[in-house]
Every structure is written in C-alpha cells, then in structure tokens.
Design an enzyme around this catalytic site. Structure first.
Site, PDB file in Angstrom:
ATOM      1  N   CYS A  99      -6.223 115.095  -0.288  1.00 38.28           N
ATOM      2  CA  CYS A  99      -5.675 113.822  -0.743  1.00 38.28           C
ATOM      3  C   CYS A  99      -4.315 114.081  -1.372  1.00 38.28           C
ATOM      4  O   CYS A  99      -4.163 115.065  -2.113  1.00 38.28           O
ATOM      5  CB  CYS A  99      -6.625 113.203  -1.771  1.00 38.28           C
ATOM      6  SG  CYS A  99      -6.053 111.626  -2.429  1.00 38.28           S
ATOM      7  N   HIS A 143      -9.949 104.526  -2.358  1.00 31.68           N
ATOM      8  CA  HIS A 143      -8.869 104.438  -3.353  1.00 31.68           C
ATOM      9  C   HIS A 143      -8.779 103.024  -3.941  1.00 31.68           C
ATOM     10  O   HIS A 143      -8.382 102.855  -5.094  1.00 31.68           O
ATOM     11  CB  HIS A 143      -7.521 104.789  -2.714  1.00 31.68           C
ATOM     12  CG  HIS A 143      -7.269 106.266  -2.584  1.00 31.68           C
ATOM     13  ND1 HIS A 143      -7.120 107.092  -3.672  1.00 31.68           N
ATOM     14  CD2 HIS A 143      -7.110 107.055  -1.488  1.00 31.68           C
ATOM     15  CE1 HIS A 143      -6.870 108.330  -3.248  1.00 31.68           C
ATOM     16  NE2 HIS A 143      -6.870 108.329  -1.932  1.00 31.68           N
ATOM     17  N   HIS A 167     -12.056 107.249   3.260  1.00 30.88           N
ATOM     18  CA  HIS A 167     -11.301 107.898   2.183  1.00 30.88           C
ATOM     19  C   HIS A 167     -10.255 106.935   1.607  1.00 30.88           C
ATOM     20  O   HIS A 167     -10.156 106.774   0.383  1.00 30.88           O
ATOM     21  CB  HIS A 167     -10.630 109.172   2.726  1.00 30.88           C
ATOM     22  CG  HIS A 167      -9.745 109.860   1.739  1.00 30.88           C
ATOM     23  ND1 HIS A 167     -10.029 111.103   1.233  1.00 30.88           N
ATOM     24  CD2 HIS A 167      -8.574 109.470   1.154  1.00 30.88           C
ATOM     25  CE1 HIS A 167      -9.079 111.444   0.365  1.00 30.88           C
ATOM     26  NE2 HIS A 167      -8.190 110.473   0.311  1.00 30.88           N
ATOM     27  N   GLU A 168      -9.488 106.295   2.487  1.00 31.14           N
ATOM     28  CA  GLU A 168      -8.411 105.416   2.007  1.00 31.14           C
ATOM     29  C   GLU A 168      -8.979 104.194   1.287  1.00 31.14           C
ATOM     30  O   GLU A 168      -8.464 103.780   0.248  1.00 31.14           O
ATOM     31  CB  GLU A 168      -7.493 104.982   3.159  1.00 31.14           C
ATOM     32  CG  GLU A 168      -6.715 106.115   3.815  1.00 31.14           C
ATOM     33  CD  GLU A 168      -6.027 107.044   2.840  1.00 31.14           C
ATOM     34  OE1 GLU A 168      -5.587 106.576   1.771  1.00 31.14           O
ATOM     35  OE2 GLU A 168      -5.954 108.256   3.115  1.00 31.14           O
TER      36      GLU A 168
HETATM   37 NI    NI Z   1      -6.449 110.092  -0.835  1.00 29.16          NI
END
Ligand code: NI
Length: 176
Positions: free
Chosen positions: A99, A145, A141-142
């Site tokens: 990341c 966030h 993953h995105e």
């Molecule tokens: Ni990330």
C-alpha cells in the site's frame, strides 16, 4: 498535481469517507486528476481519495500489462465513486499486498476471490462489473480505504508481514 500520500499512523486514514453527492463538477475532476498523477508518479496499482487527505468515497485502480511480469493479470484503469461490493463466492484467498500508505512493506491478506462491484464514474454514469482474483483483490483493498481500513488490519498471521526488501530479496517490486 502530485499530492503527498498519507502514511499509516495519520488519523485521517482511519476515518469513514463520505459519499460523492455531485458528479461532473470541476472539483471532482480536479481531485481525480491529482489522484491519477499521484498514483502514476508512485507506480501504484490503486489509490483512494483519503490517501491524499480527501474524505470522499472515490477510488481508482488499474494495472497495465508488464512484460517483466507476464503472469500478472491486467486490470483496466477504473475510477469508481461510491463503490458497493458484493461477494459472489464465499471463499477467501490469501495474497501479498502492499500500500502506498505503508511504503516498503508487504503482507498476506485474505480476500474474497470473486465479487461484483458497482458505483459511478466521475460524470455519474453507473458502472457494474464482476471481477475475480487479483482484480477483485485490488478493488477490495482500495474500497477498504473508504472505511478507514488499512491492509495490515486484515493480516491474520503477522509473521507474513514485513519489509519488501527482506521478504523478496533481489526482486524489483513496486512500492505500492
Ligand atoms: Ni492502499
């Protein structure tokens, strides 16, 4: 404009982002432009708005084919506002992740193998797609966030978390 990427420890990365309410605005276009510049400059596979300190539900991701990694799956460049993920299989698969907010490190994270994602492009046009494997991993993953979740929070075995240079000596791995 290339923006600074917040690093783990900054409390802004732990906040829940707000939905985009107005599409097609110059402000949204400028945000996406900055995110794209920043992601390209750092060679990232994806970026979420909170990583540059903007608490809006906007992510982007994309991985071009790279002759050095013939097995790496191509992911089409996509900008997604207000994304919604729906798992299409119950299985999880472990895989290495990095990341831009946790530079120089890698960890093994379980993710759904197949999912549907939907949302809107910056002009407000709906997008719906199905994805699996690496593509599905990048999206999860995105989108994490946007809810203040960084991948180390999902690692099950912290022995599989460390510095990229130590884990993969001699390999040329992007710092994303
Ligand atoms: Ni990330």
């Amino acid at each position: 404009m290339i923006r600074d990427v917040l690093r783990m420890g900054d409390p802004r990365l732990l906040q829940v982002s707000k939905p985009v309410e107005r599409f097609g605005t110059p402000e949204l276009a400028a945000l996406i432009h900055d995110m794209q510049d920043t992601m390209a400059a750092l060679n990232g596979a994806g970026l979420a708005a909170p990583q540059i300190g903007v608490g809006l539900r906007v992510v982007m991701f994309g991985v071009a084919r790279n002759p050095r990694y013939p097995d790496a799956e191509e992911v089409p460049f996509t900008v997604l506002c207000n994304p919604v993920l729906t798992p299409l299989a119950e299985e999880f698969e472990d895989g290495w992740e990095g990341c831009l907010s946790v530079p120089g490190m890698r960890g093994v994270v379980p993710r759904y193998t197949r999912l549907r994602y939907s949302g809107f492009d910056p002009k407000g046009t709906p997008i719906t797609r199905e994805a699996s494997d690496f593509h599905a991993r990048v999206v999860q993953h995105e989108c994490d966030h946007l809810d203040g979740v960084l991948y180390p929070m999902r690692i099950r075995d912290l022995r599989q978390f460390g510095f990229t240079e130590e884990l993969f000596p001699g390999e040329d791995i992007a710092d994303d």
